[in-house]
Design an enzyme around this catalytic site. Structure first.
Site, PDB file in Angstrom:
ATOM      1  N   ASP A  21       0.725  -1.145  -0.020  1.00 43.78           N
ATOM      2  CA  ASP A  21       0.083  -0.326   0.088  1.00 43.78           C
ATOM      3  C   ASP A  21       1.151   1.407  -0.421  1.00 43.78           C
ATOM      4  OD1 ASP A  21       0.916  -0.354   2.643  1.00 43.78           O
ATOM      5  OD2 ASP A  21      -0.641   0.693   3.413  1.00 43.78           O
ATOM      6  N   GLU A  49       0.427  -1.456   5.864  1.00 46.93           N
ATOM      7  CA  GLU A  49       1.059  -0.724   6.726  1.00 46.93           C
ATOM      8  C   GLU A  49       1.037   0.530   7.177  1.00 46.93           C
ATOM      9  OE1 GLU A  49       5.254   0.714   8.055  1.00 46.93           O
ATOM     10  OE2 GLU A  49       3.714   1.702   5.667  1.00 46.93           O
TER      11      GLU A  49
END
Length: 421
Positions: free
Chosen positions: A82, A179
């Site tokens: 991400d 994350e």
């Protein structure tokens, strides 16, 4: 164009921002699963073993050891799929720009203003004259955090495929979602992953190394008010937004991110919204010392109590919910059995002519969770600058050099003594 640069540009062009407002689902955004499938396809094309994509957008795979290193412990490498949610991240149009010095205008933002980088804001640029830099076009972040790390790891495997004589133990690789919103590798199946130590590749400039992170908690403040016509509000109205504002005023202003550095912790207001009847504010708490995190939690709880007292009548206008997110990975990595993670990284950097610089990370990595779950891991450079904003850039020479560092590191773990120090 080098293999790692080609991969990096392709990965950046795949939108994959996480979203804290939909964090109850993993992944928090469907685009992360798209990114997971792109990476998995590359791994399969290289011939990686056990390539798996879970419904939660976790990608895992293995690479067999070189001759003579089959019996050694596996080395784990982990990156996140991400990108940050704080600014625009879709679409992303990566570009390679040659830096000739002074100010480099990379494009125009969505407001039409020029977006530029210069030594005034990034002194590191002074030694990058003549280099190629990867940037966005100014309308979005680039996504080097952490797609540079993803590209480095996949390019390492491509290099090992090209030259099977390069020494390395069995490699376990993982690419995980969310994350940036604190979820990270929480659902990574460590037994299936098959490594008990390794590295995340999610740091800043080439040569940086991190085995210290913040301890982290999140605080959710909620306010419940009473709305009534302003003409007859005296003694009746309770403004939820005003209550949140009173609370915020009690949090030490000098302990915000913009006033702190190094080992100094902070409170950070991530978002707030509300009206008279309902309001909310979400905070994160950070400190390298867990005892100080606990003290900060107490400050916030006392502030809630004080606001509630001001309204009298025993009414609970404010509530607060505080949860830990991750802990300082130094508590694990500095144990004697894992000191090799630090020393081998130092040696690998030196082999490519780079002196390692240990920095206390003012944030966390997937390793902040994984190290406490049984996969001890420190953090290596991913070579991005100005992360989480439209001025983010990645120098091509550093991007390419980190693949060399990973190759040297893998070779060190092809020796029995490396994991036994």
């Amino acid at each position: 164009m080098s293999d790692v640069l080609d991969r990096f540009l392709r990965y950046c062009a795949v939108p994959s921002q996480s979203n804290p407002l939909t964090a109850d689902a993993v992944p928090s955004t469907a685009s992360q699963l798209d990114m997971a499938n792109v990476v998995a396809a590359d791994l399969r094309a290289l011939g990686a073993q056990d390539v798996t994509v879970t419904p939660n957008a976790y990608v895992t795979a293995h690479w067999p050891a070189s001759a003579g290193a089959e019996g050694l412990p596996a080395l784990g490498l982990c990156c996140h799929l991400d990108t940050a949610w704080q600014t625009y991240g879709d679409p992303v149009r990566p570009q390679v720009r040659h830096y000739d010095g002074d100010t480099l205008t990379i494009g125009r933002g969505r407001d039409g203003r020029e977006v530029a980088i210069s030594p005034a804001t990034n002194p590191q640029l002074e030694h990058m004259v003549g280099w190629d830099l990867v940037t966005s076009d100014g309308t979005s972040l680039l996504g080097g955090d952490d797609k540079a790390g993803v590209a480095m790891v996949v390019s390492l495997l491509a290099r090992l495929r090209q030259d099977p004589t390069l020494p390395h133990p069995r490699l376990a690789v993982a690419f995980v979602p969310d994350e940036e919103i604190g979820h990270g590798a929480a659902l990574l199946d460590l037994e299936e992953f098959g490594a008990s130590f390794g590295y995340t590749i999610d740091g800043g400039p080439l040569g940086e190394f991190c085995y210290e992170t913040f301890n982290a908690a999140e605080a959710k403040v909620r306010a419940s008010g009473t709305s009534v016509h302003t003409g007859t509000a005296k003694g009746i109205m309770v403004n939820a937004s005003e209550a949140v504002m009173r609370f915020h005023a009690m949090i030490p202003a000098q302990e915000r991110p913009e006033y702190t550095e190094g080992y100094e912790g902070f409170y950070y207001l991530e978002r707030m919204e509300g009206n008279c009847e309902e309001a909310r504010a979400d905070y994160i708490i950070r400190d390298h010392d867990q005892a100080k995190v606990e003290s900060r939690k107490d400050v916030m709880r006392r502030a809630v109590d004080l606001v509630n007292q001001t309204y009298g009548g025993g009414r609970e206008v404010l509530t607060i919910q505080i949860e830990d997110q991750y802990h300082n990975l130094a508590n694990v990595v500095t144990r004697p059995e894992y000191r090799h993670l630090i020393e081998n990284a130092r040696t690998a950097y030196a082999k490519v002519g780079q002196q390692m610089r240990c920095v206390p990370m003012r944030g966390g990595t997937d390793g902040s969770q994984l190290s406490f779950r049984g996969f001890a891991c420190a953090n290596l450079s991913a070579c991005y600058y100005n992360a989480h904003g439209v001025r983010e850039f990645v120098p091509v020479p550093e991007l390419e050099a980190m693949v060399d560092v990973l190759q040297e590191l893998a070779a060190l773990y092809a020796r029995p003594q490396a994991a036994a120090r």
